[in-house]
Structure formats: structure tokens, C-alpha cells
Motif scaffolding. Sequence first.
Motif, PDB file in Angstrom:
ATOM      1  N   THR B  52       0.813  -1.212   0.000  1.00 21.29           N
ATOM      2  CA  THR B  52       0.000   0.000   0.000  1.00 21.29           C
ATOM      3  C   THR B  52       0.846   1.261   0.000  1.00 21.29           C
ATOM      4  O   THR B  52       0.327   2.351  -0.070  1.00 21.29           O
ATOM      5  N   GLY B  53       2.161   1.129   0.102  1.00 22.44           N
ATOM      6  CA  GLY B  53       2.988   2.329   0.208  1.00 22.44           C
ATOM      7  C   GLY B  53       3.142   2.780   1.641  1.00 22.44           C
ATOM      8  O   GLY B  53       4.046   3.545   1.969  1.00 22.44           O
ATOM      9  N   ASP B  54       2.274   2.312   2.508  1.00 22.33           N
ATOM     10  CA  ASP B  54       2.398   2.621   3.929  1.00 22.33           C
ATOM     11  C   ASP B  54       2.228   1.309   4.704  1.00 22.33           C
ATOM     12  O   ASP B  54       1.133   0.970   5.129  1.00 22.33           O
ATOM     13  N   PRO B  55       3.326   0.562   4.828  1.00 19.87           N
ATOM     14  CA  PRO B  55       3.215  -0.773   5.416  1.00 19.87           C
ATOM     15  C   PRO B  55       2.950  -0.753   6.917  1.00 19.87           C
ATOM     16  O   PRO B  55       2.610  -1.773   7.493  1.00 19.87           O
ATOM     17  N   TYR B  56       3.113   0.407   7.529  1.00 18.73           N
ATOM     18  CA  TYR B  56       2.989   0.439   8.991  1.00 18.73           C
ATOM     19  C   TYR B  56       1.540   0.492   9.420  1.00 18.73           C
ATOM     20  O   TYR B  56       0.723   1.174   8.836  1.00 18.73           O
ATOM     21  N   ASP B  57       1.275  -0.210  10.522  1.00 16.41           N
ATOM     22  CA  ASP B  57      -0.041  -0.159  11.150  1.00 16.41           C
ATOM     23  C   ASP B  57       0.096   0.780  12.350  1.00 16.41           C
ATOM     24  O   ASP B  57       0.712   0.424  13.347  1.00 16.41           O
ATOM     25  N   PRO B  58      -0.446   2.014  12.246  1.00 21.90           N
ATOM     26  CA  PRO B  58      -0.238   3.000  13.307  1.00 21.90           C
ATOM     27  C   PRO B  58      -0.790   2.539  14.657  1.00 21.90           C
ATOM     28  O   PRO B  58      -0.204   2.836  15.703  1.00 21.90           O
ATOM     29  N   LEU B  93      13.322  -6.760  19.535  1.00 23.63           N
ATOM     30  CA  LEU B  93      13.706  -6.942  18.130  1.00 23.63           C
ATOM     31  C   LEU B  93      13.641  -8.400  17.705  1.00 23.63           C
ATOM     32  O   LEU B  93      13.296  -8.705  16.558  1.00 23.63           O
ATOM     33  N   GLU B  94      13.996  -9.302  18.617  1.00 22.05           N
ATOM     34  CA  GLU B  94      13.870 -10.732  18.297  1.00 22.05           C
ATOM     35  C   GLU B  94      12.431 -11.046  17.898  1.00 22.05           C
ATOM     36  O   GLU B  94      12.175 -11.741  16.918  1.00 22.05           O
ATOM     37  N   GLU B  95      11.485 -10.525  18.684  1.00 19.33           N
ATOM     38  CA  GLU B  95      10.074 -10.806  18.402  1.00 19.33           C
ATOM     39  C   GLU B  95       9.616 -10.119  17.121  1.00 19.33           C
ATOM     40  O   GLU B  95       8.828 -10.670  16.364  1.00 19.33           O
ATOM     41  N   LEU B  96      10.101  -8.895  16.890  1.00 16.85           N
ATOM     42  CA  LEU B  96       9.727  -8.206  15.644  1.00 16.85           C
ATOM     43  C   LEU B  96      10.281  -8.952  14.437  1.00 16.85           C
ATOM     44  O   LEU B  96       9.635  -9.041  13.395  1.00 16.85           O
ATOM     45  N   GLY B  97      11.491  -9.507  14.589  1.00 18.10           N
ATOM     46  CA  GLY B  97      12.060 -10.310  13.506  1.00 18.10           C
ATOM     47  C   GLY B  97      11.280 -11.595  13.315  1.00 18.10           C
ATOM     48  O   GLY B  97      10.996 -11.997  12.186  1.00 18.10           O
ATOM     49  N   ARG B  98      10.899 -12.226  14.412  1.00 19.51           N
ATOM     50  CA  ARG B  98      10.174 -13.490  14.334  1.00 19.51           C
ATOM     51  C   ARG B  98       8.838 -13.304  13.598  1.00 19.51           C
ATOM     52  O   ARG B  98       8.343 -14.219  12.966  1.00 19.51           O
ATOM     53  N   ALA B  99       8.247 -12.118  13.711  1.00 14.40           N
ATOM     54  CA  ALA B  99       6.966 -11.875  13.054  1.00 14.40           C
ATOM     55  C   ALA B  99       7.128 -11.079  11.754  1.00 14.40           C
ATOM     56  O   ALA B  99       6.136 -10.769  11.102  1.00 14.40           O
ATOM     57  N   ALA B 100       8.366 -10.727  11.390  1.00 18.38           N
ATOM     58  CA  ALA B 100       8.638  -9.911  10.182  1.00 18.38           C
ATOM     59  C   ALA B 100       7.716  -8.701  10.116  1.00 18.38           C
ATOM     60  O   ALA B 100       7.124  -8.396   9.078  1.00 18.38           O
ATOM     61  N   SER B 217      11.672  -1.189  -2.565  1.00 19.00           N
ATOM     62  CA  SER B 217      12.669  -1.892  -1.756  1.00 19.00           C
ATOM     63  C   SER B 217      12.547  -3.399  -1.925  1.00 19.00           C
ATOM     64  O   SER B 217      11.445  -3.927  -2.089  1.00 19.00           O
ATOM     65  N   LEU B 218      13.680  -4.087  -1.842  1.00 14.46           N
ATOM     66  CA  LEU B 218      13.660  -5.552  -1.828  1.00 14.46           C
ATOM     67  C   LEU B 218      12.823  -6.039  -0.647  1.00 14.46           C
ATOM     68  O   LEU B 218      11.999  -6.939  -0.762  1.00 14.46           O
ATOM     69  N   ASP B 219      13.057  -5.420   0.513  1.00  9.27           N
ATOM     70  CA  ASP B 219      12.309  -5.781   1.716  1.00  9.27           C
ATOM     71  C   ASP B 219      11.168  -4.778   1.904  1.00  9.27           C
ATOM     72  O   ASP B 219      11.380  -3.654   2.337  1.00  9.27           O
ATOM     73  N   LEU B 220       9.954  -5.218   1.572  1.00 14.10           N
ATOM     74  CA  LEU B 220       8.811  -4.307   1.662  1.00 14.10           C
ATOM     75  C   LEU B 220       8.419  -4.009   3.100  1.00 14.10           C
ATOM     76  O   LEU B 220       7.632  -3.103   3.359  1.00 14.10           O
ATOM     77  N   THR B 221       8.938  -4.780   4.050  1.00 18.19           N
ATOM     78  CA  THR B 221       8.590  -4.535   5.447  1.00 18.19           C
ATOM     79  C   THR B 221       9.507  -3.494   6.096  1.00 18.19           C
ATOM     80  O   THR B 221       9.285  -3.097   7.239  1.00 18.19           O
TER      81      THR B 221
END
Lengths: 396, 398
Positions: B52-58, B93-100, B217-221
Amino acid sequence: MTGIDAAELRRRVTELLAAHDPATTDRTAFLQARFDAGLAWVHFPAGLGGLDAPRALQAVVDAELEAAGAPDNDPRRIGIGLGMAAPTILRYGTEEQKRRFLRPLWLGEEVWCQLFSEPGAGSDLAALATRAVRDSRGDWVVDGQKVWTSSAHLARWAILIARTDPDVPKHRGITYFVCDMTAPGVEVRPLRQITGEAEFNEVFLTGVRIPDNHRLGEVGDGWRVAQTTLMNERVAIGGGRVPREGGLIGLVAETWRERPELRRHALHQRLLELWAEAEAARLAGERLRQQLVAGHPGPEGSAMKLAFARLNQEISGLEVELLAEDGLLYDDWTMRRPEHVDFAGREAGYRYLRAKGNSIEGGTSEVLLNIVAERVLGLPSEPRTDKDIPWKELAR
Amino acid sequence: MTVEVTGAAAVGERASDPDLLYSEAEEDLRAAVRSLLAARAEPAAILGRIETGDPYDPALWRALATDMGTAGLLVPEKLGGQGASAREAAVVLEELGRAAVPAPYLTSAVLVVETLLGCEPEASEEPEAPEVARLLASFASGRTVGALALPLPTGPGSALACEVRVAADGTLEGGARRVADAAGAHTLLIPARGPEGVELYAVDTSAAGVTVSPLVSLDLTRPLADVAFAGVRGRRLAGPGVAEAAVRRALLAGAGLLASEQLGVAEWCLSETVRHMGERKQFNRPVGSFQALKHRLARLWLDIVSARATARYAADALASGSADAPVAVAVAQSACSKAAVRAAEECVQLHGGIGMTWEHPAHLYLKRAKADEIALGTPSHHREILAELVNLPSPTAG
């Protein structure tokens, strides 16, 4: 478990040291007094060198005694007795067997060896073919061949597993014995290795008589008894903290620093990768140690042996290549009988060759990977064709 | 809900005695973050947003950063944070990585916050201190999101590729390429070359003369953008010396904590692949029973065991301010980059055809792992740094 805590153990060590000053007491006499005071292995029962104390408290005793300059029982020389035979005898032995064997074992008066592996039973240990047949008096007569037996040429006793019933599936027809290594029919031959030396032996058993009161556990229950032995083999790993560059990587790093003329770009990349991997493995070992101290042993123990086997092989391979023309030489091919492996005391060629054994001894890396996959990750086992077939019908 | 966290290492550990385990408080923090992400950031929701161009969920960011207080973990309490340390931020960060999860945690709550912490926010004699402290408090609350205007590949120990300069009239001219999370940021921290060295400025992305151009970006997240400044008037946060040291401090912390994110990526890939291989049947048996596949998973597990120890050591060294932190970070980056990429690649391969689909989340992890490998210094960069730190000079050195 008694209510013995660290403070109480320290008090008893102080008492022992007061009554038997290490500076003036004969080594054997001191070790005997230590055993009889229950300070040999504190988690063993009272009267058998222990005090029924928690196993973790042994470290308290060892540290106090080391600080006082007390002699030890040279644990490296009697590692198989301490690490494998003793816990098995404690768990499955009769009272008479415990009294007879444990004290001289701990004191180092009697060295032990392990007669498990056979030429035809390596990774598949339960397929072993050494036979034990009962005679008319109820004793056992053993025939067969064992291999990779360290200390056999020094040993007074062996822990032995042999097939007592070939008509049932392989895990069920095995019995566990204590074998007298001085008995007629026991022949020990050195087994020379690719390094030129002979750490191990082949042991040929021909009509060796073992009295039934030297059996450990029930007839046919030897596989289960052997699990205690093998589990303790893995517990023995761990121990103290290793400093950075404490392993083989430290030796290569020193050569790199001292001999700039040997440096090559491609070798530099490999050296740095291996340095980082060795440091990561060291940290993983340290993390495992902290887990054990905290009382939460993880499954990471099996990872450590796998990691170090691979690293030792890759690092020693790099070292020989780095040394270039000196890598073509070897320090000494003389057939010798070393008491333990000495990586640091030998040259690069020896390290390269001896490290090959790291992925074979104590469980091949391939078998350990299966164990990790099945017991740690919970993956299903391969379909097996040997579980319900009588041993005598198995392919050999 | 605010998670109670206590300061750095476990009680009784000396500074020289790194604590490589997770404390109870750290495990509690992990459980809270994990349950939030399980409820609000499942793979389908992430896949639904990334294009969507704005991948973040505020709303997710508010819950994670503000309500749970994780944006302020690295900030002392008197400066408006939680007064925890790199050890706790590593667990998040471990958890954020685990959930991408697409969330600007590494960029705002680590890189930006660490840069500001390096700008002497408590030096009351410095004229910039009040603004530094104000910004720090707003990032620590999670209400403001920031980004550090440097290319994401910039690693600790390298020369700063600083392409913004302070013009004679004090405005900023130039730009920065490949800046992570810039498009979603309210405020940029900008290292800019002044007459006497690198200075640090803060600029709101809405300010006149600021252009943020999102990239594919290669990584859209973790989306990237190029940012450009033309005659932009910024608030100066630090002068020469302090500014450069602050940025270097942030890059070291960022690289060290990225290792924990990579660990989380690798852990998800392994556990998801193990699960799949226990269920998927071919040739009348679970594919996970084939030894050739089992060994690959066991080797991945080995890599992760080592990676976890290095990530914990890096977090602990950063938390305690250990002099060994640069070595710890370089080792962790070398180990965790490799573990994450290998785990993600194996995850795709061992899932077979489904692993190549857009619908299955494996690609999110592969893209994150590969982009993380480059972020904050490639593994080769970190090993070059290591060569200097541990005195293993290259053939051409000296």
C-alpha cells in the motif's frame, strides 16, 4: 537428599584439611581421607565417597581443595571410570559391587575401560555380536572382539556389553558386565591411528569367564543399563570457561600474527570467518555453561560437539595450508601410547589428522544430527526395518 | 499496559562476566510483545499492507511503542524513557524479527534514540541540550517517529558517507540515499558536514525544502527512501566531535541489536519449516523423516544456537558499556546475518512449491533476511572490522 549446603561442605573441607595437611600428607593417604570424608563426589551416597548432597555443590569442594593446594585423583587418567563406569555401577550395581569397585576407581588405583564398540557395531551399537553364554555353574563365557578401547592396556576392569540372547530383537538380548582385564582370554592390541600413535586398542575376548556376580542389572537389560553410561558420557562435557582464542583458532591466529610472509588474501577471508565462528561456538559453550549453573540444562550440549568437530577440522586444514612448505612436514610418526590427546603439544599436521576423529568418536556427526533432528526438533524418525526382527536374522 | 523492566544484567553478575541468558523480566517482556504481535500482526495482515505504500499499522505501533513503552527502553527514566537497556530492546527486536513486522523500531527506537543519547542531553551548559532532551522524550514515548538520514548499509567503524553539507547561511544542502523508514518518519536526524567537521541537525519531514522519495525496496517490510535537502533550516543538536561520536555509537548499537532481529527471523524460519516437514507427506511418509532433509534442519538449529549466544553477548556488552562491545557486535553480525539468510533460504526450499508463492509468508522472511545482511554493514564489512580489532591484519596491511 540431606540438608547439606555449601557452607556445611566448606566446613567439612576445612576439617579434612586440618586433619590431613596436603603439604605433609602422602597423596594416596590424602585421597583416601577425602573419599572417606564423603568429599570425593558429594552427590554419591554416604559411605561411598559422597554425602547425598546436590551434584552442583561438587564445584564448591573442588574449588576449596584446589585453593588449598590439595592433590587430585588425576581425573583425565581415569575419565572412563569416573564419567561412565561409576554412575552406572551406582545406579545398577549391587551393594557388594558398589563397595568393591567405587573406592579404588575414584582413588585411581584401578583404571577402567569401556568394551562397547565392535568392528561390526559402531553407530549401530545395539547390533553388537560379542557373545556371552552361561555355563553349567551359572557364570558367563565371553567370545568376541571390541575396538576403539582407550586405556585398555592400563585397565584393571572394563564395562562390557555382550549378546546373551540372539533370538530376540537386538536391543533386548544384551547384558551388561564388569570384565576383569587380567582374566585369561583377554588380549589387548594397540590400534595404530592415522597420526602414527595408538591412543586406542583392539580387545580380543576368547573364552573369558565372568562370574555372574559381575553382571550389572538384569539379564537382557544391558541396553537400558548402557544408556546410563552413554548419557553420562555427554554430561561430562561442559566444565569450565574457555577464554577467547582458547581452541585451535588461537594457534592459527598466532602463526598469522608472527609470520606475515605467509599471509594471502583468500586465506585471510577464511581465517576471519573461522575466527568469528570459533568465537560464536565459544560463546554458545559459555551460554550452555550458564544454563547448567542456573539449573536449566538445554539441548545445546549436543550442538557443541558437532560445532567443535567441524571447526577443528576446518581450522586445522587452514593451518596446514597456511604453513605452505612447512605444512609438508610432520613432527613425529613414531608409534607411541599417549595418555590423552594433546592438540597444542603437537604440530599442525598432527592436529589436522587427529581432528578427523572429532566427527567420529563419541557418536559420529551424522548420528548426532539425527539425534538433534529427532529429539530436539521433534522430526519423525526414519522408518526402521530392524526393530522387531531377532538379532540373528539381521543383515550383517 | 506498560511492561515492568529492570536494568541491565542479572543481579550478581560482574561487568566482566557477561550474562548470556534471558532474565525473567526479559521473558515477560518477550511474552507480552509476542502476544501483541500474534493478535495484531499475523502474516495475512502484513501481506495485506506491504504493497500500500504505507506498510505500517499505526495502531500496532501505538500499542507496542507507546502503550507497552518499548520505544523508550534505551532511554533513562529521567529523560522520559523506561530506563532499561540494550538487553531488553534486543528481546523486542527478536520478536519483531520473528513476526517480520513492518515497524520503525530499529530505526526510531534504536538508531535515532542512541544518536540522541550520544548528544549529551544532560549537559546543561550546552545550548543544544534542551532540544536534544525534548526530542529524546518524544521518541521515547513512541508518539514521534524518527529516522537517521544515513544510507542503511552504513556500518559501525566505516567512514561516514555524509552527503549533506551545512551551507554558509547555516541551511542544509544535499541528501542521503537508501534511508530506512524515512517515508513514515516525522523527524529526520541529519549528519551534515560543516566547516569544522560533521554536525548533527534535526529536521521535520514536513519542513520546507525536504523531499522524501520512496524507493521500491527488496524488503517491503522496511521500506527505503532517498531524502534531499535544499536550503533547509534545521535545529542543530551537536557540533563537530560530539555529533560523529554519537552517530558511531548509534551504528554500533544498531548493528548489535539488528543481530537479535536476525535471530528472530532465523528462529521463525526454522520452527515453521520443522512444523511443515512434520505435516507434509510424500512417498507415504512425513518429508521430515528423510535423513537428507533432517540433517539440513539440524544444521540450521546449530547455526541458531551459536547465533543466539552471539546476539545475547552483543546485547549484554552494549548494555554494560563493555570495552569489548565492538568485537561482540562484529561477531554477532557475522554469525546472525548468515544464520538468518541461510534459515530463510532453507525455509523456501524445504517448503517446496508453496515456498515460492506470494501467499505464503516465507518470502517476507527471505527478503528481510537478505536486506538485513546488508543493513548496518555486510558480514564482510564486519569481518574486516574484526581483523583490525583482534589483530589479524590483511596481507596488504602494514
